[in-house]
Design a protein around this motif. Structure first.
Motif, PDB file in Angstrom:
ATOM      1  N   TYR A   1       4.312  15.560   4.978  1.00 43.64           N
ATOM      2  CA  TYR A   1       3.281  14.572   5.318  1.00 43.64           C
ATOM      3  C   TYR A   1       1.883  15.180   5.206  1.00 43.64           C
ATOM      4  CZ  TYR A   1       6.757  11.168   6.890  1.00 43.64           C
ATOM      5  OH  TYR A   1       7.790  10.270   6.940  1.00 43.64           O
ATOM      6  N   GLN A   2       1.735  16.451   5.555  1.00 44.25           N
ATOM      7  CA  GLN A   2       0.433  17.126   5.407  1.00 44.25           C
ATOM      8  C   GLN A   2       0.058  17.258   3.926  1.00 44.25           C
ATOM      9  OE1 GLN A   2       1.289  20.697   7.664  1.00 44.25           O
ATOM     10  NE2 GLN A   2       0.215  19.918   9.482  1.00 44.25           N
ATOM     11  N   GLU A   3       1.003  17.679   3.091  1.00 42.65           N
ATOM     12  CA  GLU A   3       0.722  17.815   1.656  1.00 42.65           C
ATOM     13  C   GLU A   3       0.336  16.480   1.036  1.00 42.65           C
ATOM     14  OE1 GLU A   3       4.064  19.696  -0.236  1.00 42.65           O
ATOM     15  OE2 GLU A   3       3.732  21.592   0.815  1.00 42.65           O
ATOM     16  N   LEU A   4       0.905  15.401   1.539  1.00 41.36           N
ATOM     17  CA  LEU A   4       0.608  14.066   1.011  1.00 41.36           C
ATOM     18  C   LEU A   4      -0.619  13.443   1.689  1.00 41.36           C
ATOM     19  CD1 LEU A   4       4.242  12.652   0.734  1.00 41.36           C
ATOM     20  CD2 LEU A   4       2.758  13.459  -1.127  1.00 41.36           C
ATOM     21  N   GLN A   5      -1.269  14.208   2.576  1.00 39.30           N
ATOM     22  CA  GLN A   5      -2.456  13.779   3.305  1.00 39.30           C
ATOM     23  C   GLN A   5      -2.216  12.482   4.070  1.00 39.30           C
ATOM     24  OE1 GLN A   5      -5.580  13.794   0.346  1.00 39.30           O
ATOM     25  NE2 GLN A   5      -5.563  16.022   0.221  1.00 39.30           N
ATOM     26  N   MET A   6      -1.053  12.411   4.712  1.00 37.94           N
ATOM     27  CA  MET A   6      -0.705  11.233   5.487  1.00 37.94           C
ATOM     28  C   MET A   6      -0.777  11.495   6.994  1.00 37.94           C
ATOM     29  SD  MET A   6       2.436   9.788   3.140  1.00 37.94           S
ATOM     30  CE  MET A   6       2.469   8.124   3.832  1.00 37.94           C
ATOM     31  N   LEU A   7      -1.111  12.716   7.364  1.00 36.55           N
ATOM     32  CA  LEU A   7      -1.254  13.080   8.784  1.00 36.55           C
ATOM     33  C   LEU A   7      -2.710  13.186   9.144  1.00 36.55           C
ATOM     34  CD1 LEU A   7       1.378  15.811   9.703  1.00 36.55           C
ATOM     35  CD2 LEU A   7       0.988  13.648  10.841  1.00 36.55           C
TER      36      LEU A   7
ATOM     37  N   ASN B   1       0.810  -1.225   0.000  1.00 33.05           N
ATOM     38  CA  ASN B   1       0.000   0.000   0.000  1.00 33.05           C
ATOM     39  C   ASN B   1       0.841   1.272   0.000  1.00 33.05           C
ATOM     40  OD1 ASN B   1       1.004  -0.334   2.636  1.00 33.05           O
ATOM     41  ND2 ASN B   1      -0.762   0.676   3.559  1.00 33.05           N
ATOM     42  N   ALA B   2       2.151   1.154  -0.266  1.00 29.19           N
ATOM     43  CA  ALA B   2       3.043   2.312  -0.140  1.00 29.19           C
ATOM     44  C   ALA B   2       2.652   3.447  -1.082  1.00 29.19           C
ATOM     45  CB  ALA B   2       4.490   1.901  -0.394  1.00 29.19           C
ATOM     46  N   ARG B   3       2.481   4.630  -0.488  1.00 28.48           N
ATOM     47  CA  ARG B   3       2.210   5.853  -1.249  1.00 28.48           C
ATOM     48  C   ARG B   3       3.427   6.754  -1.293  1.00 28.48           C
ATOM     49  NH1 ARG B   3      -2.263   7.841   2.448  1.00 28.48           N
ATOM     50  NH2 ARG B   3      -1.675   9.808   1.501  1.00 28.48           N
ATOM     51  N   LEU B   4       4.387   6.478  -0.401  1.00 26.45           N
ATOM     52  CA  LEU B   4       5.597   7.282  -0.280  1.00 26.45           C
ATOM     53  C   LEU B   4       6.796   6.343  -0.207  1.00 26.45           C
ATOM     54  CD1 LEU B   4       7.082   9.997   0.333  1.00 26.45           C
ATOM     55  CD2 LEU B   4       6.620   9.557   2.753  1.00 26.45           C
ATOM     56  N   LEU B   5       7.812   6.644  -1.003  1.00 25.45           N
ATOM     57  CA  LEU B   5       9.070   5.899  -0.973  1.00 25.45           C
ATOM     58  C   LEU B   5      10.127   6.805  -0.362  1.00 25.45           C
ATOM     59  CD1 LEU B   5      10.985   3.561  -1.693  1.00 25.45           C
ATOM     60  CD2 LEU B   5      11.121   4.516  -4.018  1.00 25.45           C
ATOM     61  N   MET B   6      10.646   6.414   0.804  1.00 32.09           N
ATOM     62  CA  MET B   6      11.660   7.197   1.499  1.00 32.09           C
ATOM     63  C   MET B   6      13.024   6.596   1.186  1.00 32.09           C
ATOM     64  SD  MET B   6      11.991   7.982   5.573  1.00 32.09           S
ATOM     65  CE  MET B   6      10.561   9.046   5.598  1.00 32.09           C
ATOM     66  N   LEU B   7      13.919   7.442   0.654  1.00 34.18           N
ATOM     67  CA  LEU B   7      15.241   6.977   0.234  1.00 34.18           C
ATOM     68  C   LEU B   7      16.350   7.750   0.924  1.00 34.18           C
ATOM     69  CD1 LEU B   7      14.562   6.814  -3.619  1.00 34.18           C
ATOM     70  CD2 LEU B   7      14.708   4.866  -2.054  1.00 34.18           C
ATOM     71  N   GLY B   8      17.189   7.022   1.641  1.00 33.92           N
ATOM     72  CA  GLY B   8      18.418   7.586   2.164  1.00 33.92           C
ATOM     73  C   GLY B   8      19.525   7.286   1.173  1.00 33.92           C
TER      74      GLY B   8
ATOM     75  N   GLN C   1       3.782   0.162   7.672  1.00 34.10           N
ATOM     76  CA  GLN C   1       2.793  -0.587   6.898  1.00 34.10           C
ATOM     77  C   GLN C   1       1.434   0.105   6.961  1.00 34.10           C
ATOM     78  OE1 GLN C   1       3.371  -4.481   8.704  1.00 34.10           O
ATOM     79  NE2 GLN C   1       4.480  -5.187   6.890  1.00 34.10           N
ATOM     80  N   GLU C   2       1.065   0.575   8.134  1.00 34.08           N
ATOM     81  CA  GLU C   2      -0.222   1.270   8.286  1.00 34.08           C
ATOM     82  C   GLU C   2      -0.260   2.543   7.438  1.00 34.08           C
ATOM     83  OE1 GLU C   2      -2.465   4.076  11.508  1.00 34.08           O
ATOM     84  OE2 GLU C   2      -1.210   2.469  12.309  1.00 34.08           O
ATOM     85  N   LYS C   3       0.820   3.310   7.448  1.00 29.18           N
ATOM     86  CA  LYS C   3       0.856   4.588   6.740  1.00 29.18           C
ATOM     87  C   LYS C   3       1.183   4.455   5.251  1.00 29.18           C
ATOM     88  CE  LYS C   3      -0.226   7.469   9.937  1.00 29.18           C
ATOM     89  NZ  LYS C   3      -1.440   8.275   9.821  1.00 29.18           N
ATOM     90  N   GLY C   4       1.702   3.309   4.829  1.00 32.96           N
ATOM     91  CA  GLY C   4       2.076   3.136   3.420  1.00 32.96           C
ATOM     92  C   GLY C   4       3.368   3.835   3.062  1.00 32.96           C
TER      93      GLY C   4
END
Length: 191
Positions: free
Chosen positions: A185-191, A15-22, A77-80
């Motif tokens: 996170y607000q812009e992506l409506q994840m908060l 369900n990932a909506r965001l990919l975080m890359l270091g 997992q919950e937040k995607g």
């Protein structure tokens, strides 16, 4: 100089909506857990705890200098939120965790990773080296820290957010870093 291969598998919830890359994990001697952002002196999980739970210690194992991998996985997992790094192989030019002294030998194939994440519409890079490596793959001009740029990846509209490094070496207070991440996170409506 020894080439290091990435020690972790990509964390890719369906369900990932965001990919975080270091950029690349620090040396194992700096790990507090077997997961992403494992360095006790890296504030990523404190930033996330502050934003989502109002508690910078939310993901800390009480009485230990470690983060709780199980609590992190459940949250992600919950937040995607998917996690990996922009390099799958590096050389360390100095014996430390600094991105400044990382030579990327093999960049991660981000397009292939996005194929496994059909709901993903945003990528966040968490530092300068990660941003440079990703931008080279997509021929993008890096956005300013705290901003994003739109682009298209294989017909899919995407946003690339460039966030401040969560390393304590980056000269910005944790609360100020959290404020920048909170806007994303607000812009992506994840908060």
């Amino acid at each position: 100089m020894e080439t290091e291969q990435h020690p972790l598998e990509p964390f890719l919830p369906e369900n990932a909506r965001l990919l975080m890359l270091g950029s690349f994990p620090p040396q194992r001697k700096r790990w507090s857990m077997e997961f992403y952002y494992p360095n006790w002196n890296n504030d990523m999980w404190r930033i996330v705890g502050l934003i989502f739970f109002g508690d910078r210690e939310h993901f800390v194992v009480r009485g230990e200098k470690a983060f709780c991998k199980e609590r992190l996985i459940a949250f992600l997992q919950e937040k995607g939120i998917a996690l990996f790094d922009t390099a799958t192989a590096v050389r360390r030019l100095q014996d430390n965790a600094s991105d400044k002294f990382l030579e990327v030998v093999q960049p991660t194939d981000i397009r292939t990773m996005l194929d496994k994440l059909p709901q993903c519409r945003a990528i966040v890079t968490t530092g300068e080296k990660a941003t440079e490596t990703l931008c080279a793959q997509f021929s993008l001009v890096p956005p300013k820290v705290g901003d994003f740029t739109g682009f298209v990846a294989d017909g899919r509209p995407m946003r690339l957010y460039r966030m401040p490094s969560s390393s304590r070496a980056y000269p910005l207070a944790l609360e100020k870093k959290a404020a920048v991440y909170r806007l994303m996170y607000q812009e992506l409506q994840m908060l």
